[in-house]
Every structure is written in C-alpha cells, then in structure tokens.
Design a protein around this motif. Structure first.
Motif, PDB file in Angstrom:
ATOM      1  N   ALA A 323      -5.658 -48.374  73.729  1.00 13.31           N
ATOM      2  CA  ALA A 323      -4.316 -48.325  73.159  1.00 13.31           C
ATOM      3  C   ALA A 323      -4.358 -47.736  71.763  1.00 13.31           C
ATOM      4  O   ALA A 323      -3.525 -46.917  71.385  1.00 13.31           O
ATOM      5  N   GLN A 324      -5.385 -48.139  71.028  1.00  9.53           N
ATOM      6  CA  GLN A 324      -5.520 -47.655  69.664  1.00  9.53           C
ATOM      7  C   GLN A 324      -5.785 -46.149  69.658  1.00  9.53           C
ATOM      8  O   GLN A 324      -5.231 -45.405  68.868  1.00  9.53           O
ATOM      9  N   ARG A 325      -6.629 -45.731  70.584  1.00 12.34           N
ATOM     10  CA  ARG A 325      -6.967 -44.315  70.699  1.00 12.34           C
ATOM     11  C   ARG A 325      -5.718 -43.513  71.028  1.00 12.34           C
ATOM     12  O   ARG A 325      -5.481 -42.447  70.484  1.00 12.34           O
ATOM     13  N   LEU A 326      -4.921 -44.077  71.913  1.00 12.53           N
ATOM     14  CA  LEU A 326      -3.682 -43.421  72.306  1.00 12.53           C
ATOM     15  C   LEU A 326      -2.780 -43.231  71.094  1.00 12.53           C
ATOM     16  O   LEU A 326      -2.197 -42.180  70.878  1.00 12.53           O
ATOM     17  N   GLN A 327      -2.708 -44.268  70.283  1.00  8.17           N
ATOM     18  CA  GLN A 327      -1.849 -44.193  69.110  1.00  8.17           C
ATOM     19  C   GLN A 327      -2.371 -43.143  68.121  1.00  8.17           C
ATOM     20  O   GLN A 327      -1.600 -42.361  67.574  1.00  8.17           O
ATOM     21  N   GLN A 328      -3.693 -43.115  67.952  1.00 10.78           N
ATOM     22  CA  GLN A 328      -4.265 -42.116  67.045  1.00 10.78           C
ATOM     23  C   GLN A 328      -3.980 -40.713  67.548  1.00 10.78           C
ATOM     24  O   GLN A 328      -3.653 -39.818  66.775  1.00 10.78           O
ATOM     25  N   LEU A 329      -4.083 -40.542  68.855  1.00  9.76           N
ATOM     26  CA  LEU A 329      -3.825 -39.228  69.412  1.00  9.76           C
ATOM     27  C   LEU A 329      -2.371 -38.847  69.210  1.00  9.76           C
ATOM     28  O   LEU A 329      -2.049 -37.700  68.906  1.00  9.76           O
ATOM     29  N   GLN A 330      -1.485 -39.823  69.378  1.00 14.07           N
ATOM     30  CA  GLN A 330      -0.066 -39.517  69.202  1.00 14.07           C
ATOM     31  C   GLN A 330       0.231 -39.088  67.778  1.00 14.07           C
ATOM     32  O   GLN A 330       1.007 -38.158  67.545  1.00 14.07           O
ATOM     33  N   LEU A 331      -0.413 -39.727  66.822  1.00 12.37           N
ATOM     34  CA  LEU A 331      -0.221 -39.324  65.429  1.00 12.37           C
ATOM     35  C   LEU A 331      -0.708 -37.884  65.239  1.00 12.37           C
ATOM     36  O   LEU A 331      -0.054 -37.086  64.573  1.00 12.37           O
ATOM     37  N   LEU A 332      -1.851 -37.568  65.849  1.00 15.10           N
ATOM     38  CA  LEU A 332      -2.386 -36.207  65.730  1.00 15.10           C
ATOM     39  C   LEU A 332      -1.425 -35.201  66.357  1.00 15.10           C
ATOM     40  O   LEU A 332      -1.108 -34.173  65.763  1.00 15.10           O
ATOM     41  N   LEU A 333      -0.945 -35.522  67.552  1.00 13.09           N
ATOM     42  CA  LEU A 333      -0.058 -34.594  68.249  1.00 13.09           C
ATOM     43  C   LEU A 333       1.220 -34.370  67.450  1.00 13.09           C
ATOM     44  O   LEU A 333       1.712 -33.253  67.344  1.00 13.09           O
ATOM     45  N   ASP A 334       1.743 -35.440  66.860  1.00 12.01           N
ATOM     46  CA  ASP A 334       2.964 -35.303  66.063  1.00 12.01           C
ATOM     47  C   ASP A 334       2.735 -34.375  64.885  1.00 12.01           C
ATOM     48  O   ASP A 334       3.565 -33.527  64.574  1.00 12.01           O
ATOM     49  N   ARG A 335       1.590 -34.562  64.228  1.00 13.32           N
ATOM     50  CA  ARG A 335       1.297 -33.715  63.062  1.00 13.32           C
ATOM     51  C   ARG A 335       1.167 -32.265  63.491  1.00 13.32           C
ATOM     52  O   ARG A 335       1.704 -31.363  62.856  1.00 13.32           O
ATOM     53  N   LEU A 336       0.447 -32.025  64.586  1.00 20.49           N
ATOM     54  CA  LEU A 336       0.253 -30.653  65.052  1.00 20.49           C
ATOM     55  C   LEU A 336       1.583 -30.028  65.440  1.00 20.49           C
ATOM     56  O   LEU A 336       1.862 -28.884  65.114  1.00 20.49           O
ATOM     57  N   ARG A 337       2.420 -30.815  66.127  1.00 19.40           N
ATOM     58  CA  ARG A 337       3.699 -30.271  66.563  1.00 19.40           C
ATOM     59  C   ARG A 337       4.589 -29.953  65.382  1.00 19.40           C
ATOM     60  O   ARG A 337       5.298 -28.956  65.368  1.00 19.40           O
ATOM     61  N   ALA A 338       4.560 -30.848  64.373  1.00 16.79           N
ATOM     62  CA  ALA A 338       5.432 -30.641  63.217  1.00 16.79           C
ATOM     63  C   ALA A 338       5.064 -29.352  62.504  1.00 16.79           C
ATOM     64  O   ALA A 338       5.928 -28.622  62.047  1.00 16.79           O
TER      65      ALA A 338
END
Lengths: 460, 225
Positions: A323-338
């Motif tokens: 779950a934690q890994r998923l959250q970290q990935l989501q933060l990364l994806l958001d940054r990349l998308r932004a």
C-alpha cells in the motif's frame, strides 16, 4: 458551549497584501483598480476562512463589521483535538501560516468572546488567560472591570450610560434588566443578557457549500507564475481545511486565472489518488504552473473543485509495504504528469494480434489495486495473447517499419505472418533475423504483397 | 585451545576481505548491494555479484541492437516481480510489449515516460530514481556531463534503485561518477562486455555473455536454412 472568537483586524488589507508584498516588483499595485470594494474582498476572505475553520468544528459563524469576527464553537470538539490549549495552538499556528493577524478569545457566549478579544494582554503567540473564560461566573468576572466603550452598543446609548456616571461594564450589568429595557430598548437588554450568557444567542451556522470555489483577488496584477505561488499556498491551505472539515478528498481541482482584458484561463491539476494535502497540491501546482504561459497579467486566482471522493486511507501493512509503495508511486506519477503532461506517462499491454505493430497498446499506467500475484498471472496471459508458440520477438520495435534498400545478411527465418485481410492493415510478410553491418541483430521482413524489404525491430 | 578451529572460517573471510581491499586499493566499507544480472560470468566479476543497487550504471554500446537490453532483462524481470516498477525514460525505440512479457517482465510494472527535452528526461529520471516504488530506471540521455550523472547517482542512492544510462561509445573517453561503466561490443551469440570502470571491483575485463535472444535465434537459423 465554548465559543472561540477570532478578530481579524486587518483582514481586507492582508487578503490583498499577500500578493503585493511577495511580488512587490512584479505586482503592479498602482492601478486605479487598487481601491477594491473592501466589503467584497472581506466577504470572500472570510468565506474561505470559514471553510478552513470548518475542520475543527461543525459550528462556524462570522460577522462582517468594522473588524470581521469569526466564531467557532469548540465545546463539542475540543476533546477530540487534545483539549482547548492544544486546539488553540493549532488554530493560531494555522492562522499565522495563512498570513492573517488575529486576536483570539474564548468564552461561553459568542458576544462575550467577541468582547474579550479587546482585552489588553502582553503580546505573545498564545492566547493569554486574560482572554479565556470557561464558565459563566468566570466570564462575568472578566467582563466586569472592562471599560464601557467596549460594549457593542450604538454610540448614543454608550454616551447616555457614560453621562449617567457609569464607567465599567460591571456597573451596567448590575443594573436591573427591566430598567435597561425600558430606558434603552429591549435590544440593549437582550444584548447584555446574551453577553453574560443569560439569554440564548443562536448564530447562523456557516454551511459548507457542495462545490468549492474560492476566489483570491489581487490588489494589483501579477505577471509571473512564481508570484502566484504565495496566494496559491494560502488558497490551498484553506482548501485543505475545507476538505478535512467535510472529510473528503479530491481527484482534481481547477485553477482559474482572471485577466483584466482577456477571457479567463484555467489549468486543471489531477491526482492519481484522492488527496487533501496542501503541500502535495502546492508541489503539483508549482510543476504545472512552470509550464503554463500566462496570456496576460493575472488579477485574481480562483480555486475550484466540483467533485469529491472519500479519502484514501493508507493503512500500515504488516507483511510488506504494498500500500505504501502504491502511494509513493502515485505521488511520483502525479509529479510527472504535472510537469510533463498527462499523455506522456504510459504503460504497455499486449494485444492478441499476429501483426507485430498491432500486438501492443499504450494504456494508462497500471498502479493496480489488484494484488500483485493476480496481476502477474494476467500479465502472463497477456504475454501469451499472441499464441504461445510464436518464435521470440525482439524487445525494440521501430515506430513504423522502415524500408531498407536490400536484404541484409539473413541469420534465420522465415516466419510467415499473413493477417489482417479483414481490416485496413492487410499484411503478408516473411520475417527474418538479420545481421546489420555494425553487428546489430535486426528483425526484417519481406513484403510479399508489394515486394521490398523492411526493418521493423532490433534485438536490443 | 579451541580458538583456531572456531576462528578458521572467520580468518578466511578476513583474508578474502583483505585481498579484495588490496585489489581495489581503496578501503571501501562492505560489498555494495547488487541485483544479480542472471549472467554467471558477469555476476562473478561485479562487486556484490550483480548490477549495483542504489547507483548508476552506464552502458556504452557500439551499436543499437547488439543485445544491450538483453543483458539487463533478467535483472529487470526479477525486480519487477518483487513488485517494483521499471521506468523507461524516453527510449529511442518502442519497448515491445509481447517480447518483454515473454521474457518474464510483468507489463503492469512498466512505466513508459516520454519527454520533450534532455532537461525533462533528466528531471524525470531523477524523480523516478528517488521513488522507492521504482526498482530500475532506464535512460538514453544524448549529451550529459558528470554533474548530471552525479545528481542521478545521488537520487539512486536515495531511492535504492538501479539506474541505467545508455550512452554513446564516445562517452567512454570522459570520466564519469557512475559506479559501473561497461562497454558493449557485438558478439556472435550474445554480447561482449568490457568492464570500463567498476567501483570496488576490477576494470579492464572482457566477458562474453551469451544472451537468451541469440540462443533462441540459432536453432531457427538451422531450420530456416
């Protein structure tokens, strides 16, 4: 009931000045428009603040007067936040972060709290005990020595009381209520009774709107996206308070830029998981604004969110940290998308088609909520989407087959692929593994329909 | 008096460590963390026995298509199967999904990130390397200087991930702070690996790695001929 009253003596000024101070060089404050309608600015600011304060109590009320007042009923929620001292400390830290000068006071009645905000006390970061009253007798004791002029009564009544020789509030409260009602009208008597908590004092409760829209008007015009970050931070902090108050999160929100002479522009900031963290929002907004070109100087900033979801709560995982890994990935994806744009971040999947150029697909990255075991299996099935007996394929494909002059040195083959007569991609090809001049292994085919050799892949 | 018997394995371990230190001439702490490459001859000659984790590896290939990715595939598949993601930053070709899946890479662990400029590529690579959910980051930067590599190296350390940069062969002439630098040459049934620089390891070796791709090709060649 325990009311916290927050007096905001410089609300209108500070609501505008946030931009002017930070961007003194870029914000053009000398325009004729600088004289804003103060009331409108104040109303917008206190509406946002009410939304922000909603995270601590369900009962928020405000009054716009000479000095705007914001009330929070803390009696019901102070235990939840660790007692009134801890709660008050959080609130005051929050207000300081938002950049509003404020005076707080606690009392069992709203008017009493409002009056106590005027008590002089040594300047400090914390609300001094002189401004706190927890019981009605304590409130009365605090009120009694205060000067008469602090009462929120019309000027005529105050001067009449003063000419009668009364100097402090205690002397007024000692007078019989009936006599005051007869002499100065029933409103005056009611006010005094409400002041000391003897009469009930219902306040209109602020209601959280179903859609969030906060507007921050600038004193001048902002030319530069960097100068927008400070007011944006304030907007986002208030937004975070609103989201906490409603216990919800957002998947996307919109920033609108108002221009004086141009139609408004906007950017939407999306998240891959529901969130309500102002710091995260600010990080994404900064990346996004960096690649946003302002069409014209901005005169107001609007933050809008229409759709809300329940918050994603990440629970600690005993066996591993999926779950934690998923959250970290989501933060990364958001940054990349932004920063790079939504379409630039992709995942891949196989498709069941014999033609190599159609045997794959771009998909949105799958940070699946499926357990990894299951997804691995489906990955294998996808890999076998084209029948499993197919010979090996190269890992690199050219975007489109490239025509080459002559057949290179062939190493193996042919593998015939004839497919697609039913759609527009009819193909009849003989595939070979070949060796290029530089030693590279190439995947080439001979087109059986039209002749000619094509390079389609590389054995990287 | 039982000390020698109990101390023997300890002593041999100590000797090995000493030999290692003598070889490199630098007193590094323990052997660095590594992800097994899946090629025995390569693992035997890399410090820690594989691709360095938390560091940047540079692969300088003579040409595109000589098996420069095949060399990484076993390690990437293993990383992806532990649930970590593999980020591909602006690859010069299309990573072919069916082929990757056939080599054991779970496709849902693959992130394809397209960028518009070198700056964006480096930024994206750094972000991905810093993210603990990402196991490996592959980049194909055109022209970079060692300051860029150092940034990526720090990011890889922070994220504990495997950073791989594909660089042109000319880059071998310049120094680089990357932990491992390999030159790759074409070979008949695999790829010839030349260790150009290896932190805490030996440089100058030439190793012949037989890749599964090349092996898979040959039986067919016999059949087709």
């Amino acid at each position: 009931m325990l009311w916290l009253c927050i007096r905001l003596p410089r609300l209108a000024h500070e609501a505008l000045a946030a931009v002017a101070q930070r961007a003194a060089s870029t914000a053009d404050c000398s325009t004729g428009h600088a004289v804003m309608e103060r009331a409108a600015v104040e109303r917008a600011a206190i509406e946002r603040l009410a939304g922000w304060a909603y995270q601590w109590t369900s009962l928020v009320s405000y009054h716009l007067a000479d000095e705007p007042l914001l009330w929070l009923e803390l009696g019901a929620s102070r235990a939840l936040f660790g007692g009134h001292a801890a709660l008050l400390a959080q609130l005051e830290a929050g207000l300081t972060l938002l950049g509003y000068s404020h005076v707080c006071a606690l009392a069992p009645s709203p008017s009493g709290a409002a009056l106590l905000t005027h008590v002089d006390a040594p300047v400090g970061t914390r609300t001094p005990p002189q401004r706190c009253a927890f019981t009605l007798p304590q409130l009365r004791a605090r009120l009694e020595p205060l000067p008469l002029s602090l009462l929120a009564l019309p000027e005529a009544i105050l001067s009449a009381l003063q000419s009668a020789g009364l100097r402090c509030i205690g002397q007024v409260l000692a007078l019989p209520a009936a006599a005051i009602a007869r002499r100065f009208g029933p409103e005056t008597s009611l006010y005094l009774q409400r002041l000391c908590g003897a009469a009930s004092d219902p306040r209109p409760a602020w209601r959280a709107p179903a859609a969030y829209r906060a507007r921050c008007e600038f004193g001048g015009e902002v030319h530069d996206t960097n100068a927008l970050l400070f007011p944006l931070q304030r907007l986002l902090l208030e937004f975070q308070g609103y989201l906490r108050g409603r216990d919800c999160s957002v998947l996307h929100f919109t920033l609108e830029f108002e221009h004086r002479r141009h139609p408004a522009g906007s950017v939407t900031i999306g998240l891959s998981a529901p969130a309500r963290d102002a710091a995260q929002f600010l990080l994404l907004a900064r990346e996004r604004l960096q690649r946003t070109l302002l069409e014209a100087p901005v005169s107001a900033l609007i933050l809008q969110a229409l759709e809300f979801t329940s918050p994603a709560i990440v629970q600690a995982d005993l066996f591993g940290s999926d779950a934690q890994r998923l959250q970290q990935l989501q933060l990364l994806l958001d940054r990349l998308r932004a920063r790079l744009g939504e379409s630039r971040i992709q995942g891949l999947q196989s498709r069941a088609d014999y033609r190599p150029e159609r045997a794959w697909d771009c998909v949105a990255p799958r940070h699946g909520h499926r357990p990894p075991r299951e997804s691995r299996e489906s990955g294998e099935i996808a890999g076998a989407g084209a029948p499993a007996m197919l010979p090996m394929r190269p890992c690199a494909l050219l975007p489109a087959p490239r025509r080459i002059e002559a057949a290179p040195e062939l190493l193996s083959g042919p593998e015939r692929i004839e497919s697609g007569w039913w759609d527009d991609g009819d193909a009849a090809r003989d595939y070979y593994v070949a060796r290029g001049a530089d030693g590279a292994r190439l995947w080439v085919f001979h087109d059986l329909r039209h002749g000619g050799w094509y390079l389609q892949g590389l054995w990287v | 008096m039982t000390a020698p018997a109990a101390g023997d394995p300890q002593r041999s371990a100590l000797l090995e460590q000493l030999a290692q230190l003598c070889r490199t001439g630098t007193a590094r702490r323990s052997t660095p963390a590594a992800a097994p490459s899946g090629f025995p001859e390569l693992d035997a000659n890399l410090p820690g026995g594989g691709w360095p984790i938390g560091a940047v590896t540079e692969l300088m290939s003579d040409a595109a298509g000589i098996g420069e990715l095949a060399l990484l595939m076993p390690a990437l598949s293993r990383l992806a199967r532990t649930g970590r993601y593999i980020a591909w930053i602006a690859p010069p070709y299309l990573p072919y999904a069916p082929a990757l899946a056939a080599r054991g890479l779970p496709l849902e662990r693959l992130l394809l990130i397209q960028t518009g400029s070198l700056q964006e590529s480096l930024w994206a690579a750094e972000q991905a390397l810093r993210c603990p959910a990402v196991g490996a980051v592959l980049g194909w930067p055109a022209h970079i200087v060692d300051r860029n590599v150092r940034r990526l190296q720090l990011a890889a350390e922070a994220g504990g991930s495997l950073g791989v940069l594909y660089r042109p062969p000319e880059a071998a002439r310049e120094a680089s702070p990357a932990a491992l630098r390999l030159r790759l040459h074409a070979a008949a049934d695999g790829v010839m690996v030349e260790i150009h620089k290896s932190r805490a390891g030996r440089a100058g070796l030439r190793l012949h790695c037989r890749s599964a791709d090349a092996v898979a090709v040959h039986p067919l060649a016999a059949a087709g001929a």
